[in-house]
Design a protein around this motif. Structure first.
Motif, PDB file in Angstrom:
ATOM      1  N   LYS A   1      11.137  37.684 -10.955  1.00 32.10           N
ATOM      2  CA  LYS A   1      10.508  36.479 -11.522  1.00 32.10           C
ATOM      3  C   LYS A   1       9.847  35.637 -10.436  1.00 32.10           C
ATOM      4  O   LYS A   1       8.792  35.058 -10.635  1.00 32.10           O
ATOM      5  N   LEU A   2      10.535  35.570  -9.287  1.00 32.58           N
ATOM      6  CA  LEU A   2      10.059  34.672  -8.227  1.00 32.58           C
ATOM      7  C   LEU A   2       8.846  35.221  -7.469  1.00 32.58           C
ATOM      8  O   LEU A   2       7.980  34.452  -7.056  1.00 32.58           O
ATOM      9  N   ALA A   3       8.842  36.530  -7.270  1.00 26.89           N
ATOM     10  CA  ALA A   3       7.819  37.125  -6.397  1.00 26.89           C
ATOM     11  C   ALA A   3       6.381  36.733  -6.774  1.00 26.89           C
ATOM     12  O   ALA A   3       5.625  36.287  -5.898  1.00 26.89           O
ATOM     13  N   PRO A   4       6.013  36.824  -8.074  1.00 28.01           N
ATOM     14  CA  PRO A   4       4.626  36.459  -8.396  1.00 28.01           C
ATOM     15  C   PRO A   4       4.325  34.998  -8.073  1.00 28.01           C
ATOM     16  O   PRO A   4       3.264  34.684  -7.539  1.00 28.01           O
ATOM     17  N   ALA A   5       5.319  34.117  -8.347  1.00 25.24           N
ATOM     18  CA  ALA A   5       5.099  32.683  -8.081  1.00 25.24           C
ATOM     19  C   ALA A   5       4.928  32.448  -6.577  1.00 25.24           C
ATOM     20  O   ALA A   5       4.056  31.677  -6.154  1.00 25.24           O
ATOM     21  N   LEU A   6       5.751  33.111  -5.790  1.00 23.62           N
ATOM     22  CA  LEU A   6       5.664  32.928  -4.337  1.00 23.62           C
ATOM     23  C   LEU A   6       4.359  33.506  -3.802  1.00 23.62           C
ATOM     24  O   LEU A   6       3.703  32.899  -2.949  1.00 23.62           O
ATOM     25  N   ALA A   7       3.998  34.663  -4.318  1.00 27.52           N
ATOM     26  CA  ALA A   7       2.768  35.307  -3.856  1.00 27.52           C
ATOM     27  C   ALA A   7       1.575  34.404  -4.163  1.00 27.52           C
ATOM     28  O   ALA A   7       0.686  34.233  -3.330  1.00 27.52           O
ATOM     29  N   ALA A   8       1.625  33.761  -5.345  1.00 25.64           N
ATOM     30  CA  ALA A   8       0.521  32.874  -5.716  1.00 25.64           C
ATOM     31  C   ALA A   8       0.435  31.688  -4.758  1.00 25.64           C
ATOM     32  O   ALA A   8      -0.633  31.156  -4.498  1.00 25.64           O
ATOM     33  N   LYS A   9       1.559  31.296  -4.167  1.00 20.19           N
ATOM     34  CA  LYS A   9       1.577  30.144  -3.257  1.00 20.19           C
ATOM     35  C   LYS A   9       1.079  30.477  -1.854  1.00 20.19           C
ATOM     36  O   LYS A   9       0.729  29.605  -1.087  1.00 20.19           O
ATOM     37  N   GLY A  10       1.142  31.750  -1.471  1.00 23.91           N
ATOM     38  CA  GLY A  10       0.704  31.992  -0.083  1.00 23.91           C
ATOM     39  C   GLY A  10       0.811  33.431   0.375  1.00 23.91           C
ATOM     40  O   GLY A  10       0.673  33.700   1.564  1.00 23.91           O
TER      41      GLY A  10
ATOM     42  N   ASP B   1       0.485  43.301   5.020  1.00 25.24           N
ATOM     43  CA  ASP B   1       1.880  43.347   5.487  1.00 25.24           C
ATOM     44  C   ASP B   1       2.665  42.143   5.004  1.00 25.24           C
ATOM     45  O   ASP B   1       3.879  42.145   5.005  1.00 25.24           O
ATOM     46  N   GLU B   2       1.953  41.082   4.681  1.00 24.25           N
ATOM     47  CA  GLU B   2       2.638  39.841   4.308  1.00 24.25           C
ATOM     48  C   GLU B   2       2.865  39.720   2.808  1.00 24.25           C
ATOM     49  O   GLU B   2       3.211  38.653   2.307  1.00 24.25           O
TER      50      GLU B   2
ATOM     51  N   VAL C   1      10.938  42.254  -0.955  1.00 29.69           N
ATOM     52  CA  VAL C   1      11.000  41.278   0.152  1.00 29.69           C
ATOM     53  C   VAL C   1      11.740  40.019  -0.310  1.00 29.69           C
ATOM     54  O   VAL C   1      12.644  39.514   0.364  1.00 29.69           O
ATOM     55  N   VAL C   2      11.373  39.538  -1.471  1.00 32.21           N
ATOM     56  CA  VAL C   2      11.979  38.307  -1.989  1.00 32.21           C
ATOM     57  C   VAL C   2      13.480  38.521  -2.217  1.00 32.21           C
ATOM     58  O   VAL C   2      14.299  37.651  -1.889  1.00 32.21           O
ATOM     59  N   GLU C   3      13.834  39.685  -2.710  1.00 33.90           N
ATOM     60  CA  GLU C   3      15.255  39.971  -2.949  1.00 33.90           C
ATOM     61  C   GLU C   3      16.051  39.885  -1.648  1.00 33.90           C
ATOM     62  O   GLU C   3      17.143  39.312  -1.594  1.00 33.90           O
ATOM     63  N   ARG C   4      15.459  40.436  -0.569  1.00 38.45           N
ATOM     64  CA  ARG C   4      16.140  40.392   0.730  1.00 38.45           C
ATOM     65  C   ARG C   4      16.370  38.934   1.170  1.00 38.45           C
ATOM     66  O   ARG C   4      17.446  38.578   1.642  1.00 38.45           O
ATOM     67  N   VAL C   5      15.328  38.140   0.976  1.00 34.04           N
ATOM     68  CA  VAL C   5      15.445  36.727   1.374  1.00 34.04           C
ATOM     69  C   VAL C   5      16.532  36.032   0.548  1.00 34.04           C
ATOM     70  O   VAL C   5      17.388  35.317   1.094  1.00 34.04           O
ATOM     71  N   LEU C   6      16.519  36.264  -0.755  1.00 28.27           N
ATOM     72  CA  LEU C   6      17.515  35.614  -1.620  1.00 28.27           C
ATOM     73  C   LEU C   6      18.932  35.994  -1.213  1.00 28.27           C
ATOM     74  O   LEU C   6      19.838  35.161  -1.160  1.00 28.27           O
ATOM     75  N   GLU C   7      19.114  37.288  -0.919  1.00 30.88           N
ATOM     76  CA  GLU C   7      20.455  37.728  -0.516  1.00 30.88           C
ATOM     77  C   GLU C   7      20.898  37.062   0.781  1.00 30.88           C
ATOM     78  O   GLU C   7      22.033  36.621   0.913  1.00 30.88           O
ATOM     79  N   GLU C   8      19.944  37.009   1.733  1.00 26.59           N
ATOM     80  CA  GLU C   8      20.255  36.364   3.017  1.00 26.59           C
ATOM     81  C   GLU C   8      20.607  34.891   2.821  1.00 26.59           C
ATOM     82  O   GLU C   8      21.563  34.376   3.398  1.00 26.59           O
TER      83      GLU C   8
END
Ligand SMILES: Nc1ncnc2c1ncn2[C@@H]1O[C@H](COP(=O)(O)OP(=O)(O)O)[C@@H](O)[C@H]1O
Ligand SMILES: [Mg+2]
Length: 425
Positions: free
Chosen positions: A331-340, A346-347, A353-360
């Motif tokens: 759910k979050l990935a599209p919103a985050l991608a839209a922000k930047g 690579d970015e 990627v988002v899942e890794r960040v959330l877990e961390e």
């Protein structure tokens, strides 16, 4: 001798105060003339001593002196000390007004200069000026007096005694040396007396007093002579002989210093962090103060993690994030991608990627929460059976100027600043 108490520091009853802690602290400092900051090394003793003194000068009034032992260079510069030896300097009122504070009293600061203090002691206790000169010129004296770490504790207390006797200040806040063992400080006067009365001193002066060294110690001296050289042995013997001439003065003085620590006008400020090792040491220190019947007026827990970390709702949120990281990241990935995010590069903020960040993030929140929970337990233990406990959170950046000290003081006084953009808890 007790200096005349300034009436300036007696707070009018009608004056508004911020919190119960503030009232208690202000009553404490109004009733006391000496505050000895003690605690484990590196927990913020020097900073807390300076913050307390600055805040008393600002809010309570009177002439307040902070005697620091090892201020960080930038703090020393901010207080205008460092190159002054034992001399006290006044922090000008303009330094307070520059940060929006109209101080009710005066803040003075001094740094403990070990060598200067030792030399002053020798001059005081030597039987005559000639002997004083000989001691001061003795190379061993110069070496020992500057390195003898237990001596630092004594000197700090001795200097405190002298300042108290002079009676120039309404309140003395004294920082203490970074001892290996915080308890050394309390026993420093007794140790000094013991040293002067001990057989060690007697024994060390034997080769000088009698060339007829007894048979038992002869091998020691002959080995020592070969290893160290006879000049050193001679210097040693001279040194200890000279020290003995000061014995009575030192013993009497150490006794007076000890009495000041026990005086009703003296209180202790115990500073600690809530980490395991310093926490344990602080707890021992608390017991040691009690067993010696020394007054512990204020406990400051410094660099404490925010209590918001132990909020159960936040803990539950972190658990949900950890459990549902995969679903959430879809759910979050599209919103985050839209922000930047830059799609296809690579970015790219893919759900993986988002899942890794959330877990961390969830993991680190949970780690912090564990630490904060342990801190809260330790805080409960330390503050039990104790009236005034102040909690100072970890502040980003080091506290190196008057504004930082006054901010820390506000926290000690129990005030919680509301951060812009955040609701007050
Ligand atoms: N509440 C705090 N938040 C962040 N840094 C702090 C805090 N209190 C002290 N410090 C920093 O910690 C360091 C050690 O402080 P110091 O007062 O010199 O400790 P001590 O005298 O106990 O050795 C200093 O750099 C100081 O600025
Ligand atoms: Mg220090």
């Amino acid at each position: 001798m007790s200096p005349p108490r300034s009436t300036v520091r007696k707070r009018a009853v009608s004056e508004p105060v911020a919190s119960e802690t503030a009232i208690e602290i202000e009553q404490l400092v109004a009733a006391k003339e000496v505050v000895v900051a003690c605690g484990p090394g590196g927990v913020g003793k020097t900073t807390t001593a300076a913050a307390l003194a600055a805040t008393v000068a600002a809010r309570v009034g009177g002439r307040v002196l902070v005697l620091t032992v090892d201020p960080a260079k930038r703090l020393a510069d901010a207080l205008g000390i460092g190159a002054l030896g034992n001399e006290a300097t006044r922090i000008p009122t303009s330094a307070f007004t520059a940060v929006g504070v109209r101080p009710k009293g005066e803040l003075h600061a001094a740094m403990l200069d070990m060598s200067e203090s030792w030399d002053a002691l020798v001059r005081r206790h030597a039987p005559d000026a000639g002997t004083a000169k000989q001691i001061l010129a003795n190379p061993l004296y110069q070496n020992i007096s500057r390195r003898f770490s237990q001596g630092q504790d004594y000197i700090a207390m001795e200097r405190l005694y002298e300042l108290h006797e002079d009676g120039d200040y309404d309140l003395l806040v004294v920082d203490t040396p970074p001892s290996r063992n915080a308890l050394d400080l309390l026993d420093a006067p007794a140790r000094m007396q013991e040293f002067f009365s001990s057989r060690l001193l007697h024994w060390l002066t034997i080769p000088y007093r009698s060339r007829l060294v007894n048979a038992a110690s002869r091998p020691f001296y002959s080995v020592a002579d070969r290893v160290l050289g006879s000049q050193l042995l001679q210097d040693l013997a001279d040194f200890f002989i000279l020290l003995q001439t000061m014995r009575d003065g030192f013993v009497a003085r150490a006794d007076a210093v000890d009495r000041l620590l026990r005086d009703v006008r003296t209180t202790f400020l115990l500073v600690t962090t809530l980490e395991a090792v310093p926490g344990r040491e602080a707890s021992e220190m608390k017991a040691a103060l009690a067993s010696r019947k020394l007054h512990l007026g204020l406990l400051v827990c410094n660099k404490v993690l925010p209590t918001s970390l132990t909020d159960p709702a936040a803990a539950r949120a972190a658990d949900v994030v950890a459990e549902d990281a995969a679903a959430l990241s879809e759910k979050l990935a599209p919103a985050l991608a839209a922000k930047g995010g830059s799609a296809g590069s690579d970015e790219e903020m893919t759900p993986v990627v988002v899942e890794r960040v959330l877990e961390e993030v969830a993991q680190s929140f949970s780690n912090f929460r564990q630490v904060a929970t342990r801190e809260a337990e330790l805080l409960r233990e330390l503050s039990a059976s104790h009236d005034v406990t102040a909690i100072v959170p970890y502040q980003a950046g080091h506290i190196t100027d008057l504004a930082g000290l006054l901010q820390m003081g506000a926290r000690i006084w129990g005030e919680t600043p509301t951060e812009p953009g955040r609701a007050k808890r």
